[in-house]
Write a protein that holds these residues in place. Structure first.
Motif, PDB file in Angstrom:
ATOM      1  N   LEU A 270       0.926  -1.141   0.013  1.00 18.42           N
ATOM      2  CA  LEU A 270       0.123  -0.120   0.052  1.00 18.42           C
ATOM      3  C   LEU A 270       0.875   1.315   0.033  1.00 18.42           C
ATOM      4  N   VAL A 271       1.911   1.260   0.818  1.00 17.68           N
ATOM      5  CA  VAL A 271       2.979   2.452   0.809  1.00 17.68           C
ATOM      6  C   VAL A 271       3.502   2.728  -0.675  1.00 17.68           C
ATOM      7  N   ALA A 272       3.880   1.295  -1.197  1.00 17.07           N
ATOM      8  CA  ALA A 272       4.450   1.405  -2.413  1.00 17.07           C
ATOM      9  C   ALA A 272       3.265   2.101  -3.603  1.00 17.07           C
ATOM     10  N   MET A 273       2.199   1.672  -3.516  1.00 18.23           N
ATOM     11  CA  MET A 273       1.088   2.334  -4.318  1.00 18.23           C
ATOM     12  C   MET A 273       0.957   3.672  -4.291  1.00 18.23           C
ATOM     13  N   VAL A 274       0.798   4.288  -2.844  1.00 20.12           N
ATOM     14  CA  VAL A 274       0.679   5.801  -2.770  1.00 20.12           C
ATOM     15  C   VAL A 274       1.858   6.322  -3.336  1.00 20.12           C
ATOM     16  N   ALA A 275       3.236   5.672  -3.149  1.00 16.77           N
ATOM     17  CA  ALA A 275       4.402   6.282  -3.613  1.00 16.77           C
ATOM     18  C   ALA A 275       4.495   6.468  -5.356  1.00 16.77           C
TER      19      ALA A 275
ATOM     20  N   GLY B 214       1.668   6.267  -7.293  1.00 18.84           N
ATOM     21  CA  GLY B 214       0.652   7.216  -7.625  1.00 18.84           C
ATOM     22  C   GLY B 214       1.079   8.686  -7.374  1.00 18.84           C
ATOM     23  N   THR B 215       1.700   8.973  -6.533  1.00 26.27           N
ATOM     24  CA  THR B 215       2.171  10.476  -6.182  1.00 26.27           C
ATOM     25  C   THR B 215       3.472  10.736  -7.045  1.00 26.27           C
ATOM     26  N   GLY B 216       4.185   9.844  -7.266  1.00 21.57           N
ATOM     27  CA  GLY B 216       5.339   9.990  -8.030  1.00 21.57           C
ATOM     28  C   GLY B 216       4.805  10.213  -9.416  1.00 21.57           C
ATOM     29  N   GLY B 217       3.952   9.447 -10.124  1.00 17.60           N
ATOM     30  CA  GLY B 217       3.467   9.418 -11.605  1.00 17.60           C
ATOM     31  C   GLY B 217       2.935  10.862 -11.577  1.00 17.60           C
ATOM     32  N   THR B 218       1.938  11.133 -10.689  1.00 17.15           N
ATOM     33  CA  THR B 218       1.433  12.556 -10.863  1.00 17.15           C
ATOM     34  C   THR B 218       2.294  13.491 -10.849  1.00 17.15           C
ATOM     35  N   MET B 219       3.262  13.701  -9.915  1.00 21.55           N
ATOM     36  CA  MET B 219       4.242  14.726  -9.889  1.00 21.55           C
ATOM     37  C   MET B 219       5.049  14.758 -11.306  1.00 21.55           C
ATOM     38  N   TRP B 220       5.497  13.472 -11.721  1.00 20.89           N
ATOM     39  CA  TRP B 220       6.236  13.315 -12.809  1.00 20.89           C
ATOM     40  C   TRP B 220       5.435  14.060 -14.223  1.00 20.89           C
TER      41      TRP B 220
END
Length: 107
Positions: free
Chosen positions: A66-71, A73-79
């Motif tokens: 779950l932590v990996a999925m949040v990271a 999603g957040t990383g992809g959105t920022m990128w």
């Protein structure tokens, strides 16, 4: 990067509400690659979850997933946001209201 070269378009509806979509073929390719890279992570977790009974090991791996999925999603959105042309709907509506007011003669 010029706006014409950006592979994504970010439509902002308010302060925290937005939508990012691929703009051209390059954007679609990058989105597909991003999603394909997610498959091994999810597949590995599904394999682990199907072979591990409930317990502390399962709960730990679930939390890590779950932590990996949040990271992810957040990383992809920022990128994507950094490579997107931004269209602010609120700003466009404000300009439209001003143009309508001018056309009506300030009434």
């Amino acid at each position: 990067m010029r706006d014409e070269d950006k592979p994504f378009i970010l439509t902002r509806y308010g302060r925290w509400s937005f939508k990012i979509a691929p703009r051209n073929a390059k954007g679609w390719r990058q989105t597909l690659i991003w999603m394909a890279l997610l498959a091994p992570i999810t597949g590995g977790f599904v394999w682990f979850a199907s072979n591990t009974p409930e317990g502390p090991a399962f709960n730990l791996r679930l939390a890590l997933y779950l932590v990996a999925m949040v990271a992810w999603g957040t990383g992809g959105t920022m990128w994507m946001k950094a490579r997107a042309e931004i269209v602010d709907i609120e700003e466009l509506l404000k300009l439209k209201r001003e143009a309508d007011a001018k056309r009506r003669g300030g009434r």
